[in-house]
Scaffold this motif. Structure first.
Motif, PDB file in Angstrom:
ATOM      1  N   ASP B 377       0.840  -1.202   0.000  1.00 57.87           N
ATOM      2  CA  ASP B 377       0.000   0.000   0.000  1.00 57.87           C
ATOM      3  C   ASP B 377       0.872   1.248   0.000  1.00 57.87           C
ATOM      4  N   CYS B 378       0.337   2.308  -0.541  1.00 59.86           N
ATOM      5  CA  CYS B 378       1.048   3.577  -0.553  1.00 59.86           C
ATOM      6  C   CYS B 378       1.149   4.098   0.878  1.00 59.86           C
ATOM      7  N   ILE B 379       2.341   4.472   1.260  1.00 60.60           N
ATOM      8  CA  ILE B 379       2.518   4.973   2.626  1.00 60.60           C
ATOM      9  C   ILE B 379       2.554   6.494   2.661  1.00 60.60           C
ATOM     10  N   ARG B 380       2.249   7.085   1.525  1.00 61.36           N
ATOM     11  CA  ARG B 380       2.197   8.548   1.418  1.00 61.36           C
ATOM     12  C   ARG B 380       3.508   9.188   1.843  1.00 61.36           C
ATOM     13  N   CYS B 381       4.612   8.583   1.431  1.00 65.20           N
ATOM     14  CA  CYS B 381       5.913   9.113   1.799  1.00 65.20           C
ATOM     15  C   CYS B 381       6.265  10.347   0.973  1.00 65.20           C
ATOM     16  N   GLY B 382       5.685  10.445  -0.208  1.00 64.52           N
ATOM     17  CA  GLY B 382       5.926  11.622  -1.041  1.00 64.52           C
ATOM     18  C   GLY B 382       7.193  11.547  -1.870  1.00 64.52           C
ATOM     19  N   MET B 383       7.870  10.408  -1.858  1.00 61.01           N
ATOM     20  CA  MET B 383       9.095  10.308  -2.634  1.00 61.01           C
ATOM     21  C   MET B 383       8.822  10.389  -4.133  1.00 61.01           C
ATOM     22  N   CYS B 384       7.714   9.876  -4.535  1.00 63.96           N
ATOM     23  CA  CYS B 384       7.397   9.896  -5.961  1.00 63.96           C
ATOM     24  C   CYS B 384       7.239  11.334  -6.442  1.00 63.96           C
ATOM     25  N   VAL B 426      11.498   5.094  -7.426  1.00 63.67           N
ATOM     26  CA  VAL B 426      11.786   5.471  -6.038  1.00 63.67           C
ATOM     27  C   VAL B 426      10.767   4.945  -5.039  1.00 63.67           C
ATOM     28  N   CYS B 427       9.632   4.493  -5.518  1.00 69.13           N
ATOM     29  CA  CYS B 427       8.557   4.139  -4.583  1.00 69.13           C
ATOM     30  C   CYS B 427       8.975   2.998  -3.665  1.00 69.13           C
ATOM     31  N   PRO B 428       9.017   3.227  -2.357  1.00 71.82           N
ATOM     32  CA  PRO B 428       9.426   2.165  -1.428  1.00 71.82           C
ATOM     33  C   PRO B 428       8.397   1.045  -1.336  1.00 71.82           C
ATOM     34  N   SER B 429       7.197   1.320  -1.786  1.00 73.74           N
ATOM     35  CA  SER B 429       6.164   0.281  -1.733  1.00 73.74           C
ATOM     36  C   SER B 429       6.102  -0.517  -3.029  1.00 73.74           C
ATOM     37  N   HIS B 430       7.028  -0.278  -3.946  1.00 74.46           N
ATOM     38  CA  HIS B 430       7.088  -0.988  -5.223  1.00 74.46           C
ATOM     39  C   HIS B 430       5.804  -0.877  -6.023  1.00 74.46           C
ATOM     40  N   ILE B 431       5.133   0.227  -5.884  1.00 74.83           N
ATOM     41  CA  ILE B 431       3.889   0.380  -6.658  1.00 74.83           C
ATOM     42  C   ILE B 431       4.252   0.676  -8.109  1.00 74.83           C
ATOM     43  N   PRO B 432       3.699  -0.070  -9.048  1.00 83.61           N
ATOM     44  CA  PRO B 432       4.007   0.177 -10.458  1.00 83.61           C
ATOM     45  C   PRO B 432       3.277   1.422 -10.949  1.00 83.61           C
ATOM     46  N   LEU B 433       3.717   2.567 -10.454  1.00 83.67           N
ATOM     47  CA  LEU B 433       2.964   3.803 -10.705  1.00 83.67           C
ATOM     48  C   LEU B 433       2.845   4.106 -12.193  1.00 83.67           C
ATOM     49  N   VAL B 434       3.972   4.056 -12.921  1.00 85.48           N
ATOM     50  CA  VAL B 434       3.908   4.480 -14.308  1.00 85.48           C
ATOM     51  C   VAL B 434       3.004   3.559 -15.125  1.00 85.48           C
TER      52      VAL B 434
HETATM   53  S1  SF4 Z   1       6.514   6.892  -3.395  1.00 78.15           S
HETATM   54 FE1  SF4 Z   1       5.058   5.228  -3.386  1.00 78.15          FE
HETATM   55  S2  SF4 Z   1       4.538   5.018  -1.235  1.00 78.15           S
HETATM   56 FE2  SF4 Z   1       5.509   7.012  -1.453  1.00 78.15          FE
HETATM   57  S3  SF4 Z   1       3.829   8.400  -1.773  1.00 78.15           S
HETATM   58 FE3  SF4 Z   1       4.531   7.784  -3.775  1.00 78.15          FE
HETATM   59  S4  SF4 Z   1       3.243   6.033  -4.281  1.00 78.15           S
HETATM   60 FE4  SF4 Z   1       3.028   6.366  -2.117  1.00 78.15          FE
END
Ligand code: SF4
Ligand code: SF4
Ligand code: SF4
Ligand code: SF4
Lengths: 201, 952
Positions: B377-384, B426-434
């Protein structure tokens, strides 16, 4: 005295604005029912009647009168979502009673079997079939909405509903799966990441 | 030469491991010529190119194989000389894994060039000609998506380009093809810039190269110094800090100029054009050497190949060959990627060609590119958001894309995403954002397409509705005009007839008394009734052979009245101009026939008057008798027709109640029987005295003529009644009983017609024994025809019943909607159930008949398909359908029969399936299915035999 002036001024203002509003309501009167048109423009316009209404517009009218928004199988979830957004209601899953969402299809006439009875032309709501009595008929694929209505009337059953295959131009990515087992199956869909991950700059 | 260039920074960005040193050590090498080349027609963005060659053609190196089809398209050239062995659908290197049309060339190893077109003096050439040259040489963007270069270089009128940016950043890991190009072929790049300078006339040019390629920077600077004459503008090389994705077009522009390309616009709007170094080199090759885009530099790297490096590769080279040349270890190859690790895509086969955009083939082992980890799950870290070079909010976009809230995603500028993948990286949760963003973009595009299509469909649907409404209105107007005219005529006629009757036969005018009251239509009905009554005695009286003047008189005056009225009606109609031309013509014909009828009647009357004294003699003279009978017959006919017309009008006007309609219908049918009686008598009389009547004696065909007329009249009557029945059915106001009564009448008329036809046929065959085989053939209905008639009738009934059922359904629905009370709805529902039942009954009957028809057809067909020797045999001739002598027509019929029976069979099968699903008793249906199947098989066999016969 000042009180009287104030009252008079307010009354005068009220009259002036009332007159302006009254004039505007007549001058800029909206024809038709705008919400029905908005709903109608979200429906897929296949005119297939699967929602049990005789066309998209009647269903739009029904929705405006409080009918459920989940009865349109060709529109599917996207349409339900859009309707829910427009009307500010909760989206519901598609009502299976009216059919299931399926891939877009297009009608194809097996032309050597067509006897030229013109029945399909009469059934097609968007004039997508070309032909004349006793002549071979054909479907203009780009106009066909895939509504299915021409299949039933054909006496020789020579109309097929063929799914539209994606081309390089129309293809688009699938939604990445988020469950563990399907990731391995579809891993080509996932980003190719470098072995050593760096930190954000 | 100091080239201090001010640089700007971009937001975000990442520093993945470069992995470039594996492939940038060795110089560019050439690949041995492959045996086969595969060239997809679509290697660029836009529409696929259009073939200009065909299979078997010998092609020379550089010869055009396909040309640009449309503005955004590119042409394709033969990478070497050889033969085209196939043009077919093949899998192409595309993320979708779809197939596309591909040209396969077998190379001959001769490398024979076609004639090349070289522009050496490009500095004095019209930019338009240069653009055309670039377009003709199939140049597309070599860095990324493959956008046709000529299109990108064709600025809009109001754009003035002041900065030309050459992209040599090559920021993706692993790829070194641009680096090698700049290092080894810097002159080509500079020449290309000079060509672009001639086309775009920029004030300056900046080449952006990442500072991890200082060798390339140096080579370029040296080359610029060596080309002072061809560069009439300032050209600088900027070494930019290494950071992914500085090579993105918008990012590079921002780094080099500090300008941000606003949302929704292109760099040209800011006076900037950006080109990849590879593209620039290709342009220089095309202009200075006349070599179209037929080869490119491709990096082959990854731990699964032993010989990593850059190769001058012909477009169309199988990746297999490329990998084999580099010593691929199949066992280690875990993932094959085209493009870089950030923006490339996985290939599922090595049996794919190198295309114009293949800058890198990455054969990776599992250690290099392991399967991605499970997304959390997204941890809302904001790294993305920190990494995003487009300053988007990937985590927001992710939510909207995931829940398909495309509107909101669009609102958060999804389309500004360059799909660089920095966020996923960069996503620490390995979410395949793109991947989510690619999906959402595709979804939005599809939705837009769907919306355009639905708008189009709506427009067409509305146009059709309008057209139908207009047609209906026109029909309605015509109908109304006709009804009005008829009603007027009837009313006038009524008055006349009343007058005439009161003079001639006062006893018969009683029913007309109530005609003067009520509206026109009532008057019309009454008139019809009155007339039918008034004429019946006339026809009755003529049957005895005693010749009475009275009926003649009546007939004569009636005919006259009718004629005059019709004439008047016609005049009125003409004056008002409401009627169409055809209608007037029709009416005129009517009037003239009435006139003739009147004249006839008058002649008869005169004759009767004159011959009154010799009446006894006439009695014995059959010819006179026949004449009298004729008169009687034509009178009854006229009466019948009039009644029919009145009935039609009334029906069309649709204002009559069901009872009135039935009453009228029965009147009409009574009149018709009268007429038929009269006719029959007339015919009998004619037949009985064939030698005495001059006409009959002179030629036997006269009798046939009469019979023909009778038959066609009967047919017309039948058809009319059928139509009337249909109409009343459709308007839905008549009840079931009435309808069935009408139907009976229709059937009676049909049998009359069939009888008449049979009589006619008899007469024909009797009078002209085999003298006219064609006529005979035409006349004898094939057995299937009668079946078919029946079938057709039942079919019509069925569809009517269906329509009735639909209407009933509609009525129920309406009642439901309008919230009528329960009992009413109940009633309607029972009616609906009844009609549905009727429909089902009829339908099953129809199916049975359909089977029969088909069976007959099949039998006939097999008879027909017998060899031609059978033709002389009279029995076979009689059996053959009229189209016998035209084999193709026959075949067509057979085809129709076959496909119909097939359809029937399939329909039955479907029904059976449904019944089985519903768990009903299926024994009967199964029988039917197998029967239908045999029918179909027979029909099909007949068809094939016929086809074979036709072919031989
Ligand atoms: S980098 Fe990944 S975990 Fe962090 S806010 Fe973005 S989507 Fe969420
Ligand atoms: S051709 Fe058939 S499926 Fe296509 S729009 Fe017309 S009726 Fe519907
Ligand atoms: S309904 Fe069937 S047979 Fe009739 S015209 Fe259309 S395709 Fe041809
Ligand atoms: S893929 Fe799109 S959202 Fe992600 S970092 Fe790149 S530009 Fe930003």
């Amino acid at each position: 005295m000042t009180l009287l002036t104030a009252i008079l001024a307010l009354v005068a203002l009220a009259l002036v604005f009332g007159a302006i509003l009254g004039f505007a309501s007549i001058r800029f009167k909206v024809e038709g029912n705008p919400i029905v048109d908005q709903i109608d423009s979200l429906l897929p316009q296949t005119q297939c009647g699967q929602c049990s209404y005789p066309g998209c517009k009647p269903y739009a009218e029904a929705i405006a009168d409080g009918e459920k928004i989940n009865k349109c199988p060709p529109g599917g979830e996207n349409t339900i979502q859009a309707l829910a957004d427009l009307l500010g209601v909760e989206p519901e899953p598609l009502d299976a009673e009216h059919g299931e969402e399926s891939v877009t299809k297009v009608a194809v006439i097996r032309e050597d079997e067509c006897i030229g009875c013109t029945k399909c032309i009469q059934a097609c709501p968007v004039d997508a079939i070309l032909g004349a009595a006793k002549q071979m008929h054909t479907v203009i694929a780009s106009e066909c909405t895939g509504c299915d209505l021409c299949v039933e009337p054909c006496p020789v059953d020579c109309i097929d509903m063929v799914p539209v295959a994606p081309t390089v131009q129309t293809w688009s990515w699938e939604q990445p799966s988020t469950t563990a087992d399907s990731i391995a199956a579809k891993n080509d869909n996932l980003i190719i990441t470098d072995k050593g991950r760096g930190a954000a700059a | 030469m100091s080239q201090a260039i001010k640089l700007w920074d971009i937001h975000g960005g990442i520093h993945p491991e470069e992995n470039k040193s594996q492939s940038n050590q060795l110089p560019i090498s050439t690949l041995p010529l492959p045996k086969k080349l595969y060239l997809p027609l679509q290697q660029h963005i836009g529409s696929p190119s259009e073939l200009t060659v065909k299979i078997g053609d010998k092609v020379l190196k550089g010869q055009r194989l396909a040309e640009a089809n449309g503005f955004i398209s590119a042409s394709l050239h033969a990478p070497t000389s050889g033969t085209i062995v196939s043009i077919e659908e093949r899998q192409i290197p595309h993320a979708s894994g779809l197939t596309a049309e591909t040209i396969e060339i077998e190379t001959d190893g001769l490398e024979q060039w076609c004639e090349r077109e070289v522009i050496t003096d490009y500095l004095h050439t019209d930019p338009i000609a240069l653009l055309a040259h670039i377009r003709n040489h199939g140049i597309t963007g070599m860095g990324g998506a493959g956008f046709p270069t000529a299109v990108k270089l064709t600025p809009k009128d109001d754009d003035h380009i002041d900065t030309l940016i050459i992209n040599g950043a090559e920021c993706e890991p692993y790829i070194t093809s641009d680096q090698l190009l700049m290092r080894e072929r810097a002159d080509q790049v500079i020449d290309g810039i000079s060509v672009l300078g001639q086309i775009l006339k920029p004030k300056r040019c900046i080449i952006g190269v990442e500072d991890n390629k200082l060798d390339a920077v140096k080579a370029l600077r040296d080359s610029i110094d060596a080309h002072p004459k061809t560069l009439p503008f300032e050209v600088k090389v900027a070494a930019i800090p290494t950071k992914y994705p500085s090579g993105g077009e918008k990012q590079l522009i921002q780094i080099l100029t500090g300008k941000e390309v606003p949302h929704g616009s292109i760099p040209a709007d800011l006076g900037i054009v950006c080109q990849n170094v590879g593209t620039v080199a290709a342009i220089s090759k095309a202009v200075l050497e006349g070599e179209p885009l037929i080869s490119r530099i491709t990096t082959v790297t990854g731990d699964a190949v032993s010989q990593k490096g850059n190769f001058e590769t012909l477009i169309g080279t199988p990746i297999e060959d490329l990998l084999a040349h580099c010593g691929v270890d199949e066992s280690k190859l875990f993932r094959l990627i085209m493009g870089g690790p950030m923006m490339g895509f996985t290939l599922h086969s090595t049996d794919l060609p190198v295309i114009k955009t293949t800058n890198c083939i990455l054969a990776a082992t599992e250690q290099e590119f392991p399967n991605p980890a499970q997304a959390q799950d997204c941890i809302r870290c904001g790294m993305c958001a920190e990494a995003c070079p487009a300053e988007l909010l990937p985590q927001q976009l992710y939510w909207f894309s995931r829940s398909k809230e495309f509107d909101k995603a669009k609102h958060f500028n999804l389309f500004d995403c360059i799909e660089c993948g920095a966020c996923s990286f960069v996503c620490p949760s390995h979410i395949p954002l793109v991947q989510h963003f690619r999906f959402a973009k595709g979804g939005i595009r599809q939705e837009e397409q769907a919306h355009i299509k639905s708008e189009h469909a709506k427009m067409r649907f509305e146009a059709r509705q309008d057209r139908l409404a207009k047609e209906e209105a026109e029909k309605e107007a015509r109908r109304k005009a006709r009804a009005d005219a008829a009603a007027k005529a009837k009313a006038e006629k009524e008055a006349k007839a009343k007058l005439a009757e009161s003079q001639e036969s006062p006893t018969t005018n009683t029913p007309t008394a109530d005609a003067s009251e009520g509206d026109d239509k009532k008057a019309a009905i009454a008139a019809a009734i009155a007339r039918s009554k008034s004429k019946k005695p006339a026809s009755n009286e003529t049957t005895p052979s005693s010749v009475d003047i009275k009926p003649f008189k009546v007939a004569s005056s009636q005919a006259r009245a009718a004629h005059l009225q019709a004439q008047r009606a016609l005049n009125a109609a003409k004056e008002t101009g409401e009627l169409s031309k055809e209608q007037i013509a029709e009416q005129e014909a009517n009037v003239s026939s009435l006139k003739k009828a009147y004249e006839d009647a008058k002649a008869k009357l005169d004759q009767a008057k004159n011959g009154n004294t010799v009446a006894p003699a006439q009695e014995q003279a059959p010819s006179v008798d026949i004449k009298a009978l004729k008169v009687a017959s034509s009178q009854t006919r006229a009466a019948y027709l009039k009644a029919q017309r009145a009935f039609d009008t009334a029906k069309e006007a649709g204002e009559l109640s069901a009872e009135q309609l039935t009453e009228q219908a029965s009147e009409v049918s009574k009149l018709q029987t009268d007429y038929e009686n009269a006719k029959a008598k007339l015919d009998a009389a004619k037949n009985g005295s064939p030698t005495q009547t001059a006409e009959a004696a002179s030629s036997p065909t006269v009798d046939i003529k009469a019979l023909k007329v009778a038959s066609s009249q009967a047919r017309a009557a039948y058809l009319k009644s059928q139509r009337a029945y249909d109409a009343s059915k459709e308007d839905g106001s008549t009840s079931e009983d009435e309808l069935s009564a009408q139907l009976k009448k229709v059937e009676a008329l049909q049998s009359t017609y069939e009888k008449a036809k049979a009589a006619l046929d008899d007469a024909k065959s009797g009078k002209t024994p085999a003298s006219n085989p064609v006529a005979k053939e035409k006349a004898s209905p094939s057995p299937s025809e009668t079946f078919e008639n029946k079938y057709k009738q039942v079919k019509v009934e069925t569809s009517q019943a269906r329509a009735a059922a639909k209407q009933a359904q509609k009525a129920v629905d309406e009642a439901n909607e309008q919230g009528k009370d329960e009992t009413q709805i109940k009633e309607l529902e029972t009616a609906l159930a009844e009609s549905v039942q009727t429909y089902e009954k009829l339908n099953s009957k129809k199916l049975v008949l359909q089977e029969k028809v088909k069976a007959r057809k099949a039998v006939e067909a097999s008879a027909v398909s017998q060899p031609k020797e059978s033709k002389p045999a009279p029995e076979t001739v009689a059996e053959q359908p009229p189209a016998e002598d035209d084999p193709t027509k026959k075949l067509k019929e057979l085809k129709v029969a076959a496909s119909q029976s097939k359809a029937a069979w399939r329909k039955l099968e479907r029904e059976l399936g449904k019944a089985q699903e519903a768990g009903e008793d299926t024994a009967e249906l199964e029988q039917k299915v197998s029967a239908a199947k045999t029918t179909y098989e027979q029909a099909n066999e007949a068809k094939t035999t016929a086809m074979a016969a036709l072919n031989s």
